[in-house]
Design a protein around this motif. Structure first.
Motif, PDB file in Angstrom:
ATOM      1  N   ILE A 357     -23.570 -37.912 -19.865  1.00 47.29           N
ATOM      2  CA  ILE A 357     -24.650 -37.588 -20.797  1.00 47.29           C
ATOM      3  C   ILE A 357     -25.830 -36.995 -20.029  1.00 47.29           C
ATOM      4  CG2 ILE A 357     -26.352 -38.566 -22.389  1.00 47.29           C
ATOM      5  CD1 ILE A 357     -24.212 -40.637 -23.194  1.00 47.29           C
ATOM      6  N   PHE A 358     -26.191 -37.600 -18.903  1.00 45.21           N
ATOM      7  CA  PHE A 358     -27.274 -37.050 -18.085  1.00 45.21           C
ATOM      8  C   PHE A 358     -26.945 -35.628 -17.640  1.00 45.21           C
ATOM      9  CE2 PHE A 358     -29.446 -36.085 -14.165  1.00 45.21           C
ATOM     10  CZ  PHE A 358     -30.732 -36.598 -14.346  1.00 45.21           C
ATOM     11  N   ARG A 359     -25.694 -35.399 -17.282  1.00 48.13           N
ATOM     12  CA  ARG A 359     -25.285 -34.113 -16.710  1.00 48.13           C
ATOM     13  C   ARG A 359     -25.023 -33.044 -17.770  1.00 48.13           C
ATOM     14  NH1 ARG A 359     -20.030 -34.263 -13.001  1.00 48.13           N
ATOM     15  NH2 ARG A 359     -19.058 -33.650 -14.974  1.00 48.13           N
ATOM     16  N   SER A 360     -25.120 -33.420 -19.050  1.00 47.38           N
ATOM     17  CA  SER A 360     -24.731 -32.491 -20.123  1.00 47.38           C
ATOM     18  C   SER A 360     -25.650 -31.284 -20.231  1.00 47.38           C
ATOM     19  CB  SER A 360     -24.698 -33.231 -21.462  1.00 47.38           C
ATOM     20  OG  SER A 360     -26.000 -33.698 -21.806  1.00 47.38           O
ATOM     21  N   ARG A 361     -26.855 -31.383 -19.675  1.00 43.58           N
ATOM     22  CA  ARG A 361     -27.769 -30.236 -19.655  1.00 43.58           C
ATOM     23  C   ARG A 361     -28.712 -30.384 -18.476  1.00 43.58           C
ATOM     24  NH1 ARG A 361     -32.786 -31.665 -21.307  1.00 43.58           N
ATOM     25  NH2 ARG A 361     -33.043 -33.465 -22.725  1.00 43.58           N
ATOM     26  N   GLN A 362     -29.454 -29.313 -18.192  1.00 43.48           N
ATOM     27  CA  GLN A 362     -30.403 -29.353 -17.081  1.00 43.48           C
ATOM     28  C   GLN A 362     -31.516 -30.351 -17.383  1.00 43.48           C
ATOM     29  OE1 GLN A 362     -31.615 -25.653 -14.902  1.00 43.48           O
ATOM     30  NE2 GLN A 362     -33.611 -26.101 -15.809  1.00 43.48           N
ATOM     31  N   ARG A 363     -31.910 -31.115 -16.360  1.00 42.03           N
ATOM     32  CA  ARG A 363     -32.957 -32.118 -16.512  1.00 42.03           C
ATOM     33  C   ARG A 363     -34.168 -31.755 -15.651  1.00 42.03           C
ATOM     34  NH1 ARG A 363     -31.509 -35.257 -20.939  1.00 42.03           N
ATOM     35  NH2 ARG A 363     -29.241 -35.554 -20.852  1.00 42.03           N
ATOM     36  N   SER A 364     -35.347 -32.068 -16.171  1.00 39.91           N
ATOM     37  CA  SER A 364     -36.587 -31.834 -15.449  1.00 39.91           C
ATOM     38  C   SER A 364     -37.161 -33.164 -14.983  1.00 39.91           C
ATOM     39  CB  SER A 364     -37.601 -31.136 -16.352  1.00 39.91           C
ATOM     40  OG  SER A 364     -38.911 -31.211 -15.810  1.00 39.91           O
ATOM     41  N   TYR A 365     -37.951 -33.114 -13.930  1.00 37.35           N
ATOM     42  CA  TYR A 365     -38.625 -34.327 -13.453  1.00 37.35           C
ATOM     43  C   TYR A 365     -39.514 -34.924 -14.533  1.00 37.35           C
ATOM     44  CZ  TYR A 365     -43.019 -31.726 -12.961  1.00 37.35           C
ATOM     45  OH  TYR A 365     -44.164 -30.992 -13.210  1.00 37.35           O
ATOM     46  N   ARG A 366     -39.956 -34.082 -15.498  1.00 37.27           N
ATOM     47  CA  ARG A 366     -40.813 -34.573 -16.574  1.00 37.27           C
ATOM     48  C   ARG A 366     -40.074 -35.543 -17.497  1.00 37.27           C
ATOM     49  NH1 ARG A 366     -42.429 -29.099 -16.110  1.00 37.27           N
ATOM     50  NH2 ARG A 366     -44.653 -28.877 -15.574  1.00 37.27           N
ATOM     51  N   GLU A 367     -38.743 -35.481 -17.507  1.00 43.43           N
ATOM     52  CA  GLU A 367     -37.954 -36.381 -18.356  1.00 43.43           C
ATOM     53  C   GLU A 367     -37.730 -37.749 -17.719  1.00 43.43           C
ATOM     54  OE1 GLU A 367     -34.452 -34.527 -20.438  1.00 43.43           O
ATOM     55  OE2 GLU A 367     -34.861 -32.944 -18.964  1.00 43.43           O
ATOM     56  N   LEU A 368     -38.066 -37.865 -16.452  1.00 43.42           N
ATOM     57  CA  LEU A 368     -37.761 -39.092 -15.724  1.00 43.42           C
ATOM     58  C   LEU A 368     -38.963 -40.032 -15.726  1.00 43.42           C
ATOM     59  CD1 LEU A 368     -35.834 -37.587 -12.662  1.00 43.42           C
ATOM     60  CD2 LEU A 368     -35.021 -38.094 -14.970  1.00 43.42           C
ATOM     61  N   PRO A 369     -38.737 -41.335 -15.834  1.00 43.44           N
ATOM     62  CA  PRO A 369     -37.443 -41.996 -15.973  1.00 43.44           C
ATOM     63  C   PRO A 369     -36.753 -41.675 -17.301  1.00 43.44           C
ATOM     64  CG  PRO A 369     -39.143 -43.568 -15.312  1.00 43.44           C
ATOM     65  CD  PRO A 369     -39.836 -42.315 -15.749  1.00 43.44           C
ATOM     66  N   LEU A 370     -35.459 -41.360 -17.219  1.00 41.52           N
ATOM     67  CA  LEU A 370     -34.616 -41.211 -18.402  1.00 41.52           C
ATOM     68  C   LEU A 370     -33.802 -42.491 -18.519  1.00 41.52           C
ATOM     69  CD1 LEU A 370     -33.425 -39.477 -20.710  1.00 41.52           C
ATOM     70  CD2 LEU A 370     -31.715 -38.674 -19.070  1.00 41.52           C
ATOM     71  N   ARG A 371     -33.968 -43.180 -19.655  1.00 44.39           N
ATOM     72  CA  ARG A 371     -33.340 -44.498 -19.818  1.00 44.39           C
ATOM     73  C   ARG A 371     -32.344 -44.447 -20.962  1.00 44.39           C
ATOM     74  NH1 ARG A 371     -39.248 -46.155 -19.568  1.00 44.39           N
ATOM     75  NH2 ARG A 371     -39.601 -46.788 -17.403  1.00 44.39           N
ATOM     76  N   LEU A 372     -31.061 -44.656 -20.653  1.00 47.10           N
ATOM     77  CA  LEU A 372     -29.994 -44.653 -21.646  1.00 47.10           C
ATOM     78  C   LEU A 372     -29.461 -46.069 -21.814  1.00 47.10           C
ATOM     79  CD1 LEU A 372     -28.018 -41.465 -20.497  1.00 47.10           C
ATOM     80  CD2 LEU A 372     -29.948 -41.612 -22.099  1.00 47.10           C
ATOM     81  N   PHE A 373     -29.142 -46.417 -23.077  1.00 49.95           N
ATOM     82  CA  PHE A 373     -28.736 -47.784 -23.376  1.00 49.95           C
ATOM     83  C   PHE A 373     -27.682 -47.786 -24.473  1.00 49.95           C
ATOM     84  CE2 PHE A 373     -29.605 -50.801 -26.882  1.00 49.95           C
ATOM     85  CZ  PHE A 373     -29.054 -51.943 -26.334  1.00 49.95           C
ATOM     86  N   GLU A 374     -26.719 -48.717 -24.365  1.00 45.72           N
ATOM     87  CA  GLU A 374     -25.754 -48.925 -25.453  1.00 45.72           C
ATOM     88  C   GLU A 374     -25.175 -50.336 -25.368  1.00 45.72           C
ATOM     89  OE1 GLU A 374     -21.785 -47.289 -25.587  1.00 45.72           O
ATOM     90  OE2 GLU A 374     -21.922 -46.658 -23.480  1.00 45.72           O
ATOM     91  N   PHE A 375     -24.631 -50.769 -26.512  1.00 46.84           N
ATOM     92  CA  PHE A 375     -23.762 -51.938 -26.507  1.00 46.84           C
ATOM     93  C   PHE A 375     -22.348 -51.405 -26.289  1.00 46.84           C
ATOM     94  CE2 PHE A 375     -27.203 -53.940 -29.053  1.00 46.84           C
ATOM     95  CZ  PHE A 375     -27.450 -54.987 -28.192  1.00 46.84           C
ATOM     96  N   GLY A 376     -21.977 -51.250 -25.036  1.00 52.56           N
ATOM     97  CA  GLY A 376     -20.687 -50.661 -24.715  1.00 52.56           C
ATOM     98  C   GLY A 376     -19.628 -51.728 -24.540  1.00 52.56           C
ATOM     99  N   HIS A 377     -18.517 -51.573 -25.247  1.00 46.97           N
ATOM    100  CA  HIS A 377     -17.437 -52.552 -25.126  1.00 46.97           C
ATOM    101  C   HIS A 377     -16.563 -52.158 -23.941  1.00 46.97           C
ATOM    102  CE1 HIS A 377     -15.967 -56.030 -27.426  1.00 46.97           C
ATOM    103  NE2 HIS A 377     -14.859 -55.817 -26.735  1.00 46.97           N
TER     104      HIS A 377
END
Length: 660
Positions: A357-377
């Motif tokens: 998901i992080f790698r799906s598009r170009q990211r800028s330092y302005r987006e960081l910290p980027l925090r992703l969360f899920e209830f993953g089984h």
């Protein structure tokens, strides 16, 4: 005269001085630490030795006490069952065990006889006497003990880790180290019994103050299912009779709180054989608790700056080679699934998919910290022998999050995650905890990354842990393969410790060799982020199992599956309580009315057995006055409480999240 250090104080002693002579006036001292090694009190001191006393109630002293008691048990077994062959008998947490090869499994009556024989041996005051022996002499002396002969053979061939697993406490040293046998000597100096052992031991059997045998069970030799099944006897030993009684009381209390039994009694969850071992299902009442936990922690994650994502249960096998899970954690994953001629795997972790998901598009330092969360089984291929209710399962949901940060942001993000995790524990009523800092050891095949990367990551976690003000305990070698971690070890209501959430610093998965994650820095260059893993519950299933035992099933009102039950004194009062329930339900309060044919007192007992926080009892006077008798599950009751007051009490208790 020899000069030694006794508790950092210099002292001159006579040649041939034994350790016991230093501590003869301190009966609680049962061994000595000489330099970095534990020694019997009979150890002869040498010039320059640094000596520290080991008391019976210290961690080392308890291990020595329990290991000595295991020897007494093995002696008693061979006295009563001469054909019994010896396996190994190490101390363990709160006790000891010894494995035996016997013709028939032990029965409870056998344990009574063994314990009685042990008491006689203890009363005799037999001396534990150490003597060194070479391999050939040991083989000759132990010719009738095939398992001891196997351990002697392992001494020069096994890897250190394998040998420790196989023969912990059995006296076998790695490489060219010598062997020793401990003889139990009677008062006249004759030998009563002996065992291959590294030691140290108590001076005599009389120094065993309090013990009992707990149970017997089958156990494979060296823990390998391909080996012969032996009989293992478990016991426990303590420095005083009072300490033993306290321990036995804790065991009784733990059994009363066992989440597997309470799960059935309270109709929360079950473990159907038709589904498979370690794969629980949640019943409606258990589903309520699980949903409340998930809803609350999901809301808290969003408040803390996380974005909710979702990922599938399976993925192509190659993904887990990229992440490093298959090379370094492959034994914990389920075998491959063949789908359309390609190998897929059930995921054991969510992080590889979050990286995509992080790698799906170009990211800028302005987006960081980027925090992703899920209830993953996720799914772990746990061995059947370690599966235990909800606390060790094969399929479970993680409240899994990953923070992508610049290296400069990493310390503050680790602190943010740790503070978040500790606040969640407190919200759920667990406020007694310490931190464990897990670091790398020297096993190159278990960890990836350079020494410099590990040093930096470890220092970041160590600094944050130290600044938290919470006790920090080191855990060398316990790190994940990709980086060090902080885990929260929480103590429940009866003092048991459970590993809860973790924060892990990962410099490996973002690397070019793994997922090649990048962000655009302020100067326009492409830089690698640091990835920080965190799970606040760790596992929702495990956390629920811990909460059930922590609260003994009596959840605080906000988590209780049924928060209120209406109990009519007679059938004619039921409609009054149904009307009250109709007012409570739109407020989100989980309420039932017990309109069964049972008598009122039976309904109250049923509600208390089901650990429902509040009972609203209505009779003629209550209906006439627009009131209820307000009863807590503790048995405390207040009569003629106006309805509005009763409703306010319930709402306040639920919103405060406190126990009642």
């Amino acid at each position: 005269m020899p000069e030694i250090q006794v508790e950092n104080e210099p002292r001159s002693v006579e040649p041939g001085t034994r350790a016991w002579q230093l501590f003869a006036d301190t009966p609680e001292v049962i061994a000595a630490r000489v330099g970095d090694e534990l020694k019997d009190l009979a150890h002869e001191l040498a010039d320059g030795d640094a000596v520290e006393p080991v008391t019976i109630d210290s961690p080392d002293g308890l291990n020595i006490l329990r290991h000595s008691t295991a020897h007494v048990m093995a002696q008693a077994v061979q006295d009563l069952f001469p054909d019994a062959r010896l396996g190994i008998g190490p101390p363990i947490t709160d006790g000891f065990y010894y494995d035996f090869d016997v013709a028939e499994p032990f029965v409870p009556e056998d344990l009574v006889k063994i314990e009685s024989r042990m008491k006689k041996i203890i009363k005799e005051g037999q001396k534990f006497d150490r003597r060194e022996i070479d391999d050939d002499a040991a083989r000759a002396e132990l010719a009738d003990e095939p398992y001891k002969l196997e351990l002697i053979g392992l001494k020069s061939t096994a890897a250190p880790g394998d040998l420790q697993n196989a023969a912990e406490g059995a006296g076998v040293e790695v490489g060219d180290g010598g062997l020793s046998i401990y003889d139990n000597l009677k008062r006249d100096g004759s030998r009563a019994w002996g065992d291959l052992c590294r030691g140290p031991h108590l001076p005599t059997t009389k120094r065993i103050p309090a013990f009992t045998l707990m149970r017997s069970a089958a156990a494979y030799w060296r823990g390998d299912e391909k080996n012969k099944q032996l009989q293992r006897i478990y016991g426990t030993a303590w420095p005083t009779k009072e300490a033993l009684d306290d321990h036995l009381h804790r065991i009784e209390e733990a059994q009363r709180r066992d989440h597997r039994r309470l799960g059935t009694e309270l109709d929360l969850y079950s473990f159907p054989d038709e589904i498979g071992s370690g794969l629980p299902v949640f019943h409606p009442k258990g589903g309520v608790i699980k949903r409340e936990m998930e809803d609350y922690v999901r809301r808290r994650h969003i408040e803390e700056g996380f974005e909710y994502v979702g990922t599938p249960h399976v993925a192509k096998e190659e993904l887990f080679y990229t992440s490093g899970h298959l090379p370094y954690y492959g034994e914990g994953m389920f075998p491959a699934l063949d789908l359309d001629g390609m190998d897929y795997r059930l995921k054991a972790m969510n992080c590889p998919m979050h990286n995509l998901i992080f790698r799906s598009r170009q990211r800028s330092y302005r987006e960081l910290p980027l925090r992703l969360f899920e209830f993953g089984h996720v799914y772990r291929n746990e061995k059947s022998g370690v599966i235990h209710g909800l606390t060790r399962v094969r399929g479970f949901a993680q409240d899994d999050s990953h923070s992508y940060v610049t290296p400069e942001q990493a310390p503050s993000e680790v602190k943010h995650l740790l503070d978040f995790m500790l606040s969640l524990l407190r919200d759920f009523g667990m406020d007694d905890y310490y931190l464990e800092l897990s670091t790398r050891d020297d096993r190159a095949d278990k960890f990836i990354g350079s020494d410099e990367e590990w040093e930096l990551a470890t220092q970041v976690l160590a600094d944050v842990a130290a600044s938290s003000g919470v006790e920090v305990v080191p855990d060398p070698g316990g790190a994940a393969y990709y980086g060090p971690k902080i885990s929260v070890q929480a103590r429940d209501a009866i003092g048991r410790t459970w590993q809860m959430g973790t924060v892990q610093y990962d410099f490996n998965m973002p690397s070019a060799e793994r997922f090649d994650l990048e962000y655009i820095a302020p100067d326009g260059t492409r830089q690698k982020p640091v990835m920080i893993h965190s799970a606040k519950f760790g596992s929702i299933e495990r956390f629920m199992g811990v909460l059930v035992e922590h609260y003994a099933g009596a959840f605080p009102p906000w988590l209780a599956p049924v928060q209120v039950v209406g109990i009519p004194v007679a059938e004619r009062h039921a409609d009054y309580l149904y009307e009250l329930a109709a007012r409570l339900k739109p407020m989100g309060i989980r309420v039932e009315v017990d309109a069964s044919d049972e008598r009122m007192q039976k309904k109250i007992r049923t509600a208390q057995t089901q650990k429902i926080p509040f009972m609203l009892i209505a009779g003629d006077n209550d209906v006439e006055a627009g009131a209820v008798s307000f009863r807590y599950r503790s048995g405390e009751q207040e009569n003629e409480v106006p309805l509005e007051d009763a409703i306010s009490r319930i709402v306040e208790a639920i919103e405060s999240r406190v126990q009642v």
